[in-house]
Design a protein around this motif. Structure first.
Motif, PDB file in Angstrom:
ATOM      1  N   LEU A 125      15.463  -0.192  -8.213  1.00  0.00           N
ATOM      2  CA  LEU A 125      14.934   0.819  -7.291  1.00  0.00           C
ATOM      3  C   LEU A 125      13.436   0.997  -7.484  1.00  0.00           C
ATOM      4  O   LEU A 125      12.690   1.158  -6.526  1.00  0.00           O
ATOM      5  CB  LEU A 125      15.656   2.151  -7.490  1.00  0.00           C
ATOM      6  N   ALA A 126      13.005   0.950  -8.725  1.00  0.00           N
ATOM      7  CA  ALA A 126      11.580   1.105  -9.019  1.00  0.00           C
ATOM      8  C   ALA A 126      10.766  -0.059  -8.451  1.00  0.00           C
ATOM      9  O   ALA A 126       9.579   0.103  -8.175  1.00  0.00           O
ATOM     10  CB  ALA A 126      11.358   1.216 -10.528  1.00  0.00           C
ATOM     11  N   ARG A 127      11.415  -1.198  -8.257  1.00  0.00           N
ATOM     12  CA  ARG A 127      10.716  -2.371  -7.719  1.00  0.00           C
ATOM     13  C   ARG A 127      10.635  -2.364  -6.195  1.00  0.00           C
ATOM     14  O   ARG A 127       9.900  -3.163  -5.616  1.00  0.00           O
ATOM     15  CB  ARG A 127      11.423  -3.649  -8.179  1.00  0.00           C
ATOM     16  N   LEU A 128      11.405  -1.478  -5.547  1.00  0.00           N
ATOM     17  CA  LEU A 128      11.339  -1.405  -4.085  1.00  0.00           C
ATOM     18  C   LEU A 128       9.961  -0.922  -3.644  1.00  0.00           C
ATOM     19  O   LEU A 128       9.361  -0.084  -4.315  1.00  0.00           O
ATOM     20  CB  LEU A 128      12.385  -0.427  -3.540  1.00  0.00           C
ATOM     21  N   PRO A 129       9.481  -1.407  -2.524  1.00  0.00           N
ATOM     22  CA  PRO A 129       8.232  -0.856  -1.980  1.00  0.00           C
ATOM     23  C   PRO A 129       8.395   0.648  -1.722  1.00  0.00           C
ATOM     24  O   PRO A 129       9.494   1.135  -1.413  1.00  0.00           O
ATOM     25  CB  PRO A 129       8.052  -1.621  -0.666  1.00  0.00           C
ATOM     26  N   GLN A 130       7.293   1.392  -1.838  1.00  0.00           N
ATOM     27  CA  GLN A 130       7.306   2.849  -1.720  1.00  0.00           C
ATOM     28  C   GLN A 130       8.028   3.346  -0.477  1.00  0.00           C
ATOM     29  O   GLN A 130       8.849   4.261  -0.553  1.00  0.00           O
ATOM     30  CB  GLN A 130       5.885   3.388  -1.674  1.00  0.00           C
ATOM     31  N   HIS A 131       7.711   2.788   0.662  1.00  0.00           N
ATOM     32  CA  HIS A 131       8.277   3.277   1.917  1.00  0.00           C
ATOM     33  C   HIS A 131       9.783   3.013   1.995  1.00  0.00           C
ATOM     34  O   HIS A 131      10.536   3.839   2.505  1.00  0.00           O
ATOM     35  CB  HIS A 131       7.561   2.664   3.119  1.00  0.00           C
TER      36      HIS A 131
END
Length: 187
Positions: free
Chosen positions: A132-138
């Motif tokens: 989840l932390a690796r997902l892009p912010q948006h």
């Protein structure tokens, strides 16, 4: 607690706040503070910053109450303020945040587990948090607003100032990426 205010709609509370009724502010804070803190904590992964952000959001809502024009649901407006503050905080810190909450609960499960099952669930949770932390912010924000806060795609589009199609795409890509990275586990 003031019984009429407890039954008041969010819009009615905003109007009462605009007219200076402090009891309306108390009722509004009671309705939104925990939800805002939870959203911010899951987005920023920092409880102290989340509490500050929730208070700042509520302060801004209170200050803007006299100018509020109901173009959308009050909750959409409130979470829009919180999202923009969280995004600013995230950018200022320049670090990744983790999403927790309902997604993690789905992986951890709700039944009685053996110590081995709890250990495995904890490992899956750590893996989920890392992905989840690796997902892009948006993508992370859209997924959080959908899964954790239960906002509709249209509401998320208003919060994030995007089209509904863009929100659908963000959430779809986030789920695909999580499924791909987590293998056979459901995201």
């Amino acid at each position: 607690m003031n019984a009429p205010l407890a039954r008041a709609s969010d819009e009615e509370l905003i109007r009462a706040m605009a007219s200076g009724q402090t009891q309306a502010l108390d009722e509004f804070v009671g309705r939104y503070q925990a939800r805002l803190t939870g959203f911010a904590q899951r987005y920023l992964n920092d409880w102290a910053a989340a509490e500050d952000l929730a208070q700042e959001t509520l302060l801004r809502v209170w200050q803007a109450a006299p100018r509020f024009e109901p173009r959308a649901k009050v909750s959409t407006w409130v979470f829009g303020v919180a999202y923009r503050l969280a995004l600013n905080e995230f950018r200022r810190r320049g670090r990744l945040a983790r999403l927790q909450g309902r997604l993690a609960e789905l992986l951890a499960g709700q039944r009685d587990e053996s110590p081995l099952e709890r250990l495995q669930a904890g490992q899956r949770l750590e893996r989920l948090n890392a992905e989840l932390a690796r997902l892009p912010q948006h993508q992370r924000a859209a997924l959080l607003l959908r899964v954790d806060q239960g906002l509709s795609y249209a509401q998320i589009a208003q919060v994030m100032e995007l089209t509904t199609a863009a929100v659908e795409s963000l959430i779809h890509r986030a789920r695909q990426r999580l499924r791909r990275r987590l293998g056979q586990e459901q995201a």
